[in-house]
Design an enzyme around this catalytic site. Structure first.
Site, PDB file in Angstrom:
ATOM      1  N   LYS A   1     -10.717  -4.788  -4.812  1.00  9.46           N
ATOM      2  CA  LYS A   1     -11.694  -3.094  -5.143  1.00  9.46           C
ATOM      3  C   LYS A   1     -10.535  -1.865  -5.797  1.00  9.46           C
ATOM      4  CE  LYS A   1     -13.315  -3.559  -0.625  1.00  9.46           C
ATOM      5  NZ  LYS A   1     -12.185  -4.369   0.087  1.00  9.46           N
TER       6      LYS A   1
ATOM      7  N   LYS B   1       0.841  -1.335   0.476  1.00  7.69           N
ATOM      8  CA  LYS B   1       0.315  -0.159  -0.027  1.00  7.69           C
ATOM      9  C   LYS B   1       0.322   1.129   0.131  1.00  7.69           C
ATOM     10  CE  LYS B   1      -4.815  -1.300   1.253  1.00  7.69           C
ATOM     11  NZ  LYS B   1      -5.955  -1.223   2.245  1.00  7.69           N
TER      12      LYS B   1
ATOM     13  N   LYS C   1      -3.443 -10.478  -5.906  1.00  6.68           N
ATOM     14  CA  LYS C   1      -5.033 -10.577  -5.679  1.00  6.68           C
ATOM     15  C   LYS C   1      -6.189  -9.698  -6.579  1.00  6.68           C
ATOM     16  CE  LYS C   1      -4.725  -8.017  -1.978  1.00  6.68           C
ATOM     17  NZ  LYS C   1      -5.876  -7.183  -0.425  1.00  6.68           N
TER      18      LYS C   1
HETATM   19  P1  TYM Z   1     -10.823  -5.812   2.644  1.00  5.26           P
HETATM   20  O1  TYM Z   1     -11.950  -4.767   3.297  1.00  5.26           O
HETATM   21  O2  TYM Z   1      -9.491  -5.591   1.598  1.00  5.26           O
HETATM   22  O3  TYM Z   1     -11.627  -7.114   2.249  1.00  5.26           O
HETATM   23  C1  TYM Z   1     -12.529  -8.330   2.932  1.00  5.26           C
HETATM   24  C2  TYM Z   1     -12.639  -9.299   3.469  1.00  5.26           C
HETATM   25  O4  TYM Z   1     -11.839  -9.789   1.812  1.00  5.26           O
HETATM   26  C3  TYM Z   1     -10.972 -10.947   1.542  1.00  5.26           C
HETATM   27  N1  TYM Z   1     -10.532 -10.676   0.450  1.00  5.26           N
HETATM   28  C4  TYM Z   1     -10.799 -11.341  -0.616  1.00  5.26           C
HETATM   29  N2  TYM Z   1     -10.307 -12.730  -0.568  1.00  5.26           N
HETATM   30  C5  TYM Z   1     -10.324 -14.008  -1.442  1.00  5.26           C
HETATM   31  N3  TYM Z   1     -10.028 -13.112  -2.795  1.00  5.26           N
HETATM   32  C6  TYM Z   1      -9.468 -11.614  -2.482  1.00  5.26           C
HETATM   33  N4  TYM Z   1      -8.863 -11.346  -3.518  1.00  5.26           N
HETATM   34  C7  TYM Z   1      -9.467 -10.960  -1.581  1.00  5.26           C
HETATM   35  N5  TYM Z   1      -9.657 -10.582  -1.748  1.00  5.26           N
HETATM   36  C8  TYM Z   1      -9.867  -9.290  -0.531  1.00  5.26           C
HETATM   37  C9  TYM Z   1      -9.465 -10.427   2.509  1.00  5.26           C
HETATM   38  O5  TYM Z   1      -9.263 -11.132   3.204  1.00  5.26           O
HETATM   39  C10 TYM Z   1     -10.901 -10.083   3.723  1.00  5.26           C
HETATM   40  O6  TYM Z   1     -11.419 -10.833   4.506  1.00  5.26           O
HETATM   41  N6  TYM Z   1      -8.447  -5.406   7.525  1.00  5.26           N
HETATM   42  C11 TYM Z   1      -9.535  -5.706   7.042  1.00  5.26           C
HETATM   43  C12 TYM Z   1     -11.051  -5.114   7.261  1.00  5.26           C
HETATM   44  C13 TYM Z   1     -10.569  -5.316   8.612  1.00  5.26           C
HETATM   45  C14 TYM Z   1     -11.103  -7.061   9.141  1.00  5.26           C
HETATM   46  C15 TYM Z   1     -10.815  -7.120  11.157  1.00  5.26           C
HETATM   47  C16 TYM Z   1     -10.946  -8.491   9.097  1.00  5.26           C
HETATM   48  C17 TYM Z   1     -10.704  -4.584   9.686  1.00  5.26           C
HETATM   49  N7  TYM Z   1     -10.760  -4.993  10.562  1.00  5.26           N
HETATM   50  C18 TYM Z   1     -11.343  -7.630  11.934  1.00  5.26           C
HETATM   51  C19 TYM Z   1     -11.091  -9.393  10.114  1.00  5.26           C
HETATM   52  C20 TYM Z   1     -11.066  -8.614  11.485  1.00  5.26           C
HETATM   53  C21 TYM Z   1      -9.775  -5.949   4.887  1.00  5.26           C
HETATM   54  O7  TYM Z   1      -9.047  -4.626   4.970  1.00  5.26           O
HETATM   55  O8  TYM Z   1     -10.075  -6.099   4.711  1.00  5.26           O
END
Ligand code: TYM
Length: 343
Positions: free
Chosen positions: A211, A126, A208
């Site tokens: 979005k 990032k 990966k």
């Molecule tokens: P975020 O918003 O990037 O993504 C949300 C969830 O989607 C999963 N994910 C994917 N899984 C498979 N293939 C992909 N290409 C892919 N892109 C995203 C992510 O692994 C995630 O599970 N830091 C986290 C949000 C967060 C969080 C938390 C999660 C904040 N606090 C506490 C769990 C527990 C995040 O940025 O997810």
């Protein structure tokens, strides 16, 4: 699934094990978010006591346009409802509505080392992407995330593979505090699907699906059937024209196969066997069809929820109250153990 420590209050015997997970409202979620995480949230809602959070505090680690952030946050809540999460069974809330997250984040920052944070691969990625805004929040993001999980004494955290490192550091921080003060936090376990824990970009299948990438790289949950078809048609494959699961040498084709497996529930062996002698066009048609079928009911329900502002408000208000009660218990306990004077 290993569990090392039980929460003190309420006693574990009296309640189901707990889940906490979250998603950032930084754009429309992708099929990767859905397959890697959101879909499992729905599958686990009966077995566990679940809290699902829209991680808006996390979203501002990169610059957000205020009106857009607000709209995307409500859109995300509507999508959580549209994938079928029942707000009675699950606590659905905005992270910023539960002030204990920011407070716990601060406490944990004081028990986390700079060296640990600088090893985080997502920070490296990032900060390369946002070189003009490498802020301290971006650096300590995993600490805030650790607080999210630990505040609820979560046993299980369903996430995609890209969050594994963040979950590991969460466990390390919790273990460190437990060693210093004993019995503060439950040590959480991660939970990822066997197939689809890392859905890859359609244009660059070694990375990966995200979005925040250009449109053609991902399938958005709200993409129309025509858009889905067009994006898959343009998806990168290879020139040897053989349908085989080989992520190393055939990342594009293997990604399409994984998506198809994840959506249809078929095993990879039977899927590959059923496509024998067929071409990439057939594979792309099949994955298009499965995606459109999966997204159709979600999009229909989304349309109903997004227009009902009063209902959304009742869901997130109630969610914040329920979440806050649990979060406060843990925060007070941690503060007392650390040595602050009780209020
Ligand atoms: P975020 O918003 O990037 O993504 C949300 C969830 O989607 C999963 N994910 C994917 N899984 C498979 N293939 C992909 N290409 C892919 N892109 C995203 C992510 O692994 C995630 O599970 N830091 C986290 C949000 C967060 C969080 C938390 C999660 C904040 N606090 C506490 C769990 C527990 C995040 O940025 O997810």
């Amino acid at each position: 699934m290993e569990q090392r420590n039980e929460p003190m209050n309420p006693p574990a015997a009296e309640r189901k094990k707990r889940i906490l997970s979250g998603i950032q409202p930084s754009g429309t979620p992708t099929l990767g978010n859905y397959i890697g995480a959101m879909r499992n949230w729905k599958l686990l809602e009966d077995q566990y006591d679940c809290l699902y959070m829209i991680a808006d505090l996390h979203a501002i680690t990169v610059r957000q346009e205020p009106a857009k952030l607000r709209a995307q946050s409500l859109q995300m809540l509507s999508l959580l409802l549209a994938i079928g999460l029942d707000p009675e069974k699950n606590v659905l809330f905005f992270q910023s509505h539960v002030h204990q997250h920011a407070e716990m984040g601060w406490l944990l920052n004081c028990f986390t080392y700079m060296g640990e944070m600088s090893r985080m691969t997502q920070f490296k990625d990032k900060s390369a992407k946002h070189a003009d805004n490498i802020n301290c929040g971006l650096f300590t993001y995993p600490v805030l995330m650790a607080g999210d999980i630990l505040l609820y004494q979560a046993n299980l955290v369903p996430v995609g593979a890209d969050q594994t490192q963040h979950l590991e550091i969460c466990r390390d921080i919790a273990t460190r505090l437990n060693a210093l003060y004993s019995g503060v936090f439950t040590i959480p376990e991660g939970y990822s699907p066997k197939i689809g824990a890392r859905v890859m970009s359609l244009q660059d299948p070694k990375r990966k699906m995200s979005k925040s990438d250009p449109e053609d790289c991902f399938i958005g949950i709200l993409d129309t059937p025509d858009t889905v078809r067009r994006k898959y048609r343009r998806a990168v494959t290879d020139s040897d024209a053989q349908i085989r699961f080989d992520p190393e040498n055939k990342p594009g084709v293997s990604n399409l196969l994984s998506i198809l497996c994840a959506l249809t529930g078929e095993t990879m062996e039977s899927l590959v066997a059923s496509l024998e002698g067929k071409g990439y066009g057939d594979l792309k048609n099949a994955v298009t069809e499965a995606t459109v079928e999966t997204l159709k009911p979600i999009q229909e329900r989304f349309g109903q929820f997004i227009g009902d502002k009063a209902y959304l408000e009742s869901v997130y208000r109630e969610g914040a109250q329920r979440a806050s009660r649990i979060a406060e218990r843990t925060l007070s306990k941690a503060m007392k153990k650390i040595g602050f004077v009780a209020k």
